[in-house]
Design a protein around this motif. Structure first.
Motif, PDB file in Angstrom:
ATOM      1  N   ASN A  87       4.823   2.149   0.177  1.00  0.00           N
ATOM      2  CA  ASN A  87       3.528   1.930   0.809  1.00  0.00           C
ATOM      3  C   ASN A  87       2.969   0.628   0.222  1.00  0.00           C
ATOM      4  N   ALA A  88       1.774   0.223   0.655  1.00  0.00           N
ATOM      5  CA  ALA A  88       1.227  -1.056   0.198  1.00  0.00           C
ATOM      6  C   ALA A  88       1.038  -1.051  -1.319  1.00  0.00           C
ATOM      7  N   ARG A  89       0.595   0.088  -1.860  1.00  0.00           N
ATOM      8  CA  ARG A  89       0.358   0.170  -3.312  1.00  0.00           C
ATOM      9  C   ARG A  89       1.649  -0.076  -4.090  1.00  0.00           C
ATOM     10  N   ARG A  90       2.732   0.575  -3.644  1.00  0.00           N
ATOM     11  CA  ARG A  90       4.010   0.392  -4.348  1.00  0.00           C
ATOM     12  C   ARG A  90       4.550  -1.013  -4.148  1.00  0.00           C
ATOM     13  N   ALA A  91       4.346  -1.577  -2.959  1.00  0.00           N
ATOM     14  CA  ALA A  91       4.815  -2.946  -2.721  1.00  0.00           C
ATOM     15  C   ALA A  91       4.089  -3.916  -3.646  1.00  0.00           C
ATOM     16  N   GLU A  92       2.769  -3.723  -3.788  1.00  0.00           N
ATOM     17  CA  GLU A  92       2.004  -4.598  -4.693  1.00  0.00           C
ATOM     18  C   GLU A  92       2.465  -4.429  -6.126  1.00  0.00           C
TER      19      GLU A  92
ATOM     20  N   SER B 234      -3.071   9.478  -6.311  1.00  0.00           N
ATOM     21  CA  SER B 234      -3.216   8.088  -6.758  1.00  0.00           C
ATOM     22  C   SER B 234      -1.994   7.213  -6.495  1.00  0.00           C
ATOM     23  N   LYS B 235      -0.879   7.810  -6.035  1.00  0.00           N
ATOM     24  CA  LYS B 235       0.270   6.961  -5.680  1.00  0.00           C
ATOM     25  C   LYS B 235       0.209   6.516  -4.225  1.00  0.00           C
ATOM     26  N   GLU B 236      -0.754   7.055  -3.486  1.00  0.00           N
ATOM     27  CA  GLU B 236      -0.862   6.711  -2.059  1.00  0.00           C
ATOM     28  C   GLU B 236      -1.823   5.531  -1.880  1.00  0.00           C
ATOM     29  N   ASP B 237      -1.778   4.920  -0.692  1.00  0.00           N
ATOM     30  CA  ASP B 237      -2.731   3.847  -0.395  1.00  0.00           C
ATOM     31  C   ASP B 237      -4.145   4.420  -0.319  1.00  0.00           C
ATOM     32  N   ARG B 238      -5.087   3.637  -0.803  1.00  0.00           N
ATOM     33  CA  ARG B 238      -6.460   4.127  -0.949  1.00  0.00           C
ATOM     34  C   ARG B 238      -7.056   4.605   0.374  1.00  0.00           C
ATOM     35  N   ASP B 239      -6.841   3.826   1.465  1.00  0.00           N
ATOM     36  CA  ASP B 239      -7.478   4.210   2.730  1.00  0.00           C
ATOM     37  C   ASP B 239      -6.958   5.556   3.222  1.00  0.00           C
TER      38      ASP B 239
ATOM     39  N   LEU C  82       5.140  -7.678  -4.624  1.00  0.00           N
ATOM     40  CA  LEU C  82       5.172  -8.204  -3.256  1.00  0.00           C
ATOM     41  C   LEU C  82       3.742  -8.380  -2.746  1.00  0.00           C
ATOM     42  N   ASP C  83       3.611  -9.084  -1.638  1.00  0.00           N
ATOM     43  CA  ASP C  83       2.291  -9.335  -1.052  1.00  0.00           C
ATOM     44  C   ASP C  83       2.322  -8.792   0.377  1.00  0.00           C
ATOM     45  N   PRO C  84       2.198  -7.457   0.532  1.00  0.00           N
ATOM     46  CA  PRO C  84       2.434  -6.883   1.860  1.00  0.00           C
ATOM     47  C   PRO C  84       1.337  -7.200   2.867  1.00  0.00           C
ATOM     48  N   ILE C  85       1.730  -7.312   4.121  1.00  0.00           N
ATOM     49  CA  ILE C  85       0.765  -7.374   5.227  1.00  0.00           C
ATOM     50  C   ILE C  85       0.712  -5.959   5.799  1.00  0.00           C
ATOM     51  N   VAL C  86      -0.476  -5.373   5.871  1.00  0.00           N
ATOM     52  CA  VAL C  86      -0.601  -3.993   6.333  1.00  0.00           C
ATOM     53  C   VAL C  86      -1.111  -3.974   7.768  1.00  0.00           C
ATOM     54  N   LEU C  87      -0.315  -3.396   8.661  1.00  0.00           N
ATOM     55  CA  LEU C  87      -0.751  -3.191  10.045  1.00  0.00           C
ATOM     56  C   LEU C  87      -1.130  -1.727  10.170  1.00  0.00           C
ATOM     57  N   SER C  88      -2.319  -1.451  10.653  1.00  0.00           N
ATOM     58  CA  SER C  88      -2.790  -0.078  10.714  1.00  0.00           C
ATOM     59  C   SER C  88      -3.095   0.300  12.167  1.00  0.00           C
ATOM     60  N   GLU C  89      -2.650   1.492  12.561  1.00  0.00           N
ATOM     61  CA  GLU C  89      -2.874   1.958  13.936  1.00  0.00           C
ATOM     62  C   GLU C  89      -3.505   3.344  13.877  1.00  0.00           C
ATOM     63  N   PRO C  90      -4.753   3.483  14.340  1.00  0.00           N
ATOM     64  CA  PRO C  90      -5.342   4.829  14.327  1.00  0.00           C
ATOM     65  C   PRO C  90      -4.651   5.715  15.365  1.00  0.00           C
ATOM     66  N   PHE C  91      -4.481   6.993  15.045  1.00  0.00           N
ATOM     67  CA  PHE C  91      -3.865   7.900  16.018  1.00  0.00           C
ATOM     68  C   PHE C  91      -4.721   7.992  17.280  1.00  0.00           C
TER      69      PHE C  91
ATOM     70  N   TYR D  70       1.871  18.072   1.957  1.00  0.00           N
ATOM     71  CA  TYR D  70       1.749  18.988   3.099  1.00  0.00           C
ATOM     72  C   TYR D  70       0.344  19.548   3.254  1.00  0.00           C
ATOM     73  N   THR D  71      -0.596  18.622   3.433  1.00  0.00           N
ATOM     74  CA  THR D  71      -1.957  19.012   3.799  1.00  0.00           C
ATOM     75  C   THR D  71      -2.041  18.959   5.324  1.00  0.00           C
ATOM     76  N   ASP D  72      -3.222  19.248   5.852  1.00  0.00           N
ATOM     77  CA  ASP D  72      -3.460  19.090   7.287  1.00  0.00           C
ATOM     78  C   ASP D  72      -4.649  18.160   7.452  1.00  0.00           C
ATOM     79  N   PRO D  73      -4.458  16.890   7.864  1.00  0.00           N
ATOM     80  CA  PRO D  73      -3.192  16.301   8.286  1.00  0.00           C
ATOM     81  C   PRO D  73      -2.294  15.994   7.084  1.00  0.00           C
ATOM     82  N   GLU D  74      -0.987  15.913   7.363  1.00  0.00           N
ATOM     83  CA  GLU D  74      -0.048  15.546   6.301  1.00  0.00           C
ATOM     84  C   GLU D  74      -0.218  14.073   5.952  1.00  0.00           C
ATOM     85  N   LEU D  75       0.123  13.740   4.715  1.00  0.00           N
ATOM     86  CA  LEU D  75       0.130  12.325   4.321  1.00  0.00           C
ATOM     87  C   LEU D  75       1.568  11.993   3.944  1.00  0.00           C
ATOM     88  N   ALA D  76       2.236  11.232   4.784  1.00  0.00           N
ATOM     89  CA  ALA D  76       3.679  11.024   4.601  1.00  0.00           C
ATOM     90  C   ALA D  76       4.010   9.541   4.563  1.00  0.00           C
TER      91      ALA D  76
END
Ligand SMILES: Cc1cc2nc3c(=O)[nH]c(=O)nc-3n(C[C@H](O)[C@H](O)[C@H](O)COP(=O)(O)OP(=O)(O)OC[C@H]3O[C@@H](n4cnc5c(N)ncnc54)[C@H](O)[C@@H]3O)c2cc1C
Length: 269
Positions: A234-239, A82-87, A243-252, A223-229
């Motif tokens: 992150n956006a959640r902590r910035a909010e 729950s501390k990570e971004d939802r997506d 703050l009002d973060p702009i999130v740029l997302s790039e799929p691998f 340390y899952t596979d894939p890792e979440l690092a």
């Protein structure tokens, strides 16, 4: 200590943390596991209920599932990690679900019981639905509690809050000659954070070079596979910090190197 007194000008408390065991009805009468005994099992359990969907619960869910255990994860929040971004958390949850892990999120744990060697958990899910789970093993991964019992900190005048020993940015407790570093101060519960804080304490307490902690660029990883690092906010902590973060997302999948390494699933924000 063993009948002897020890005195020192400066003290550092670094006693770490232990698995928190909340007062869930029946839990005190059930033979459950925590991280302490999980790594000493002598055989692979056929099934496991994991209470808690934080980093420890999620890492162990994938590890045991891949080893062949049927795993169910119970989380209070609607989101794993729950501390990570939802997506990001949802993408990881989908991966674990595809591997066979079952999730019960937004759950209230009503009671735990033992029937023979089986562990039973009664949940209430939103909207009001009761679910009964049964498994061979029960892992409690519901957070951490600071190891402060038996240290007589109250006699020394050291304030302890609900998550750990209260410290200022120089890691001094309410008694300025007593420092607290690592999990016991309830800050960032990571090995590298504990090491970093140790360095801050040595600077302040031994070399008398005043230094304050700065977690701005703190990295952490599940340390899952894939890792979440992440590194820094992150956006959640910035909010949460207003703050009002702009999130740029790039799929691998848009990255040739990810393809060439065969790891094109996932994304970076
Ligand atoms: C299952 C699990 C997985 C983890 N995975 C990661 C990870 O992948 N990455 C990461 O960065 N972090 C991870 N962590 C967190 C990491 O282990 C801690 O943040 C780190 O160990 C904290 O260091 P510490 O020195 O504060 O405490 P600890 O490493 O716990 O050390 C505290 C020491 O104090 C001793 N002690 C306790 N009470 C007393 C007492 N009264 N008197 C004397 N000694 C005492 C203990 O025996 C212990 O030796 C994980 C934790 C767990 C439980």
């Amino acid at each position: 200590m063993n009948g002897h007194s020890v005195s020192a000008k400066t003290w550092v408390v670094t006693t770490g943390s232990s698995a928190a065991v909340p007062p869930i009805p029946g839990l005190d009468r059930v033979d459950f596991l925590t991280n302490r005994d999980l790594f000493s099992l002598e055989r692979l359990p056929a099934s496991m209920i994991i209470l808690g969907a934080g980093p420890i619960g999620i890492e162990m869910a994938q590890a045991f599932s891949r080893l062949g255990t049927t795993v169910s994860v119970v989380g209070r929040s609607e989101q794993i990690l729950s501390k990570e971004d939802r997506d990001m958390a949802d993408a990881l949850q989908a991966r674990l679900a595809a591997e066979g892990v079952t999730f019960y999120l937004g759950a209230k744990i009503e009671a735990v019981s033992q029937v023979g060697s089986k562990k039973c958990v009664r949940l209430r899910l939103n909207p009001d639905a009761a679910v009964d789970l049964t498994a061979e093993t029960l892992l409690v991964a519901l957070g951490r509690t600071p190891n402060v019992n038996g240290l007589w900190l109250e006699a020394a005048g050291v304030d302890v809050g609900p998550t750990g020993i209260a410290v200022d940015p120089r890691l001094r407790t309410s008694r300025k000659h007593i420092f607290a570093a690592g999990d016991v101060n309830g800050g960032y519960l990571f090995t590298h954070a504990a090491g970093y804080e140790g360095g801050i304490v040595v600077s302040n307490a031994v070399f008398h070079l005043p230094r304050k902690v700065d977690y701005t660029w703190l990295p952490w990883c599940t340390y899952t596979d894939p890792e979440l690092a992440s590194i820094g906010m992150n956006a959640r902590r910035a909010e949460a910090a207003g703050l009002d973060p702009i999130v740029l997302s790039e799929p691998f999948a848009a990255n040739d190197r990810a393809w060439s390494k065969g790891r094109a699933r996932g994304a970076s924000n």
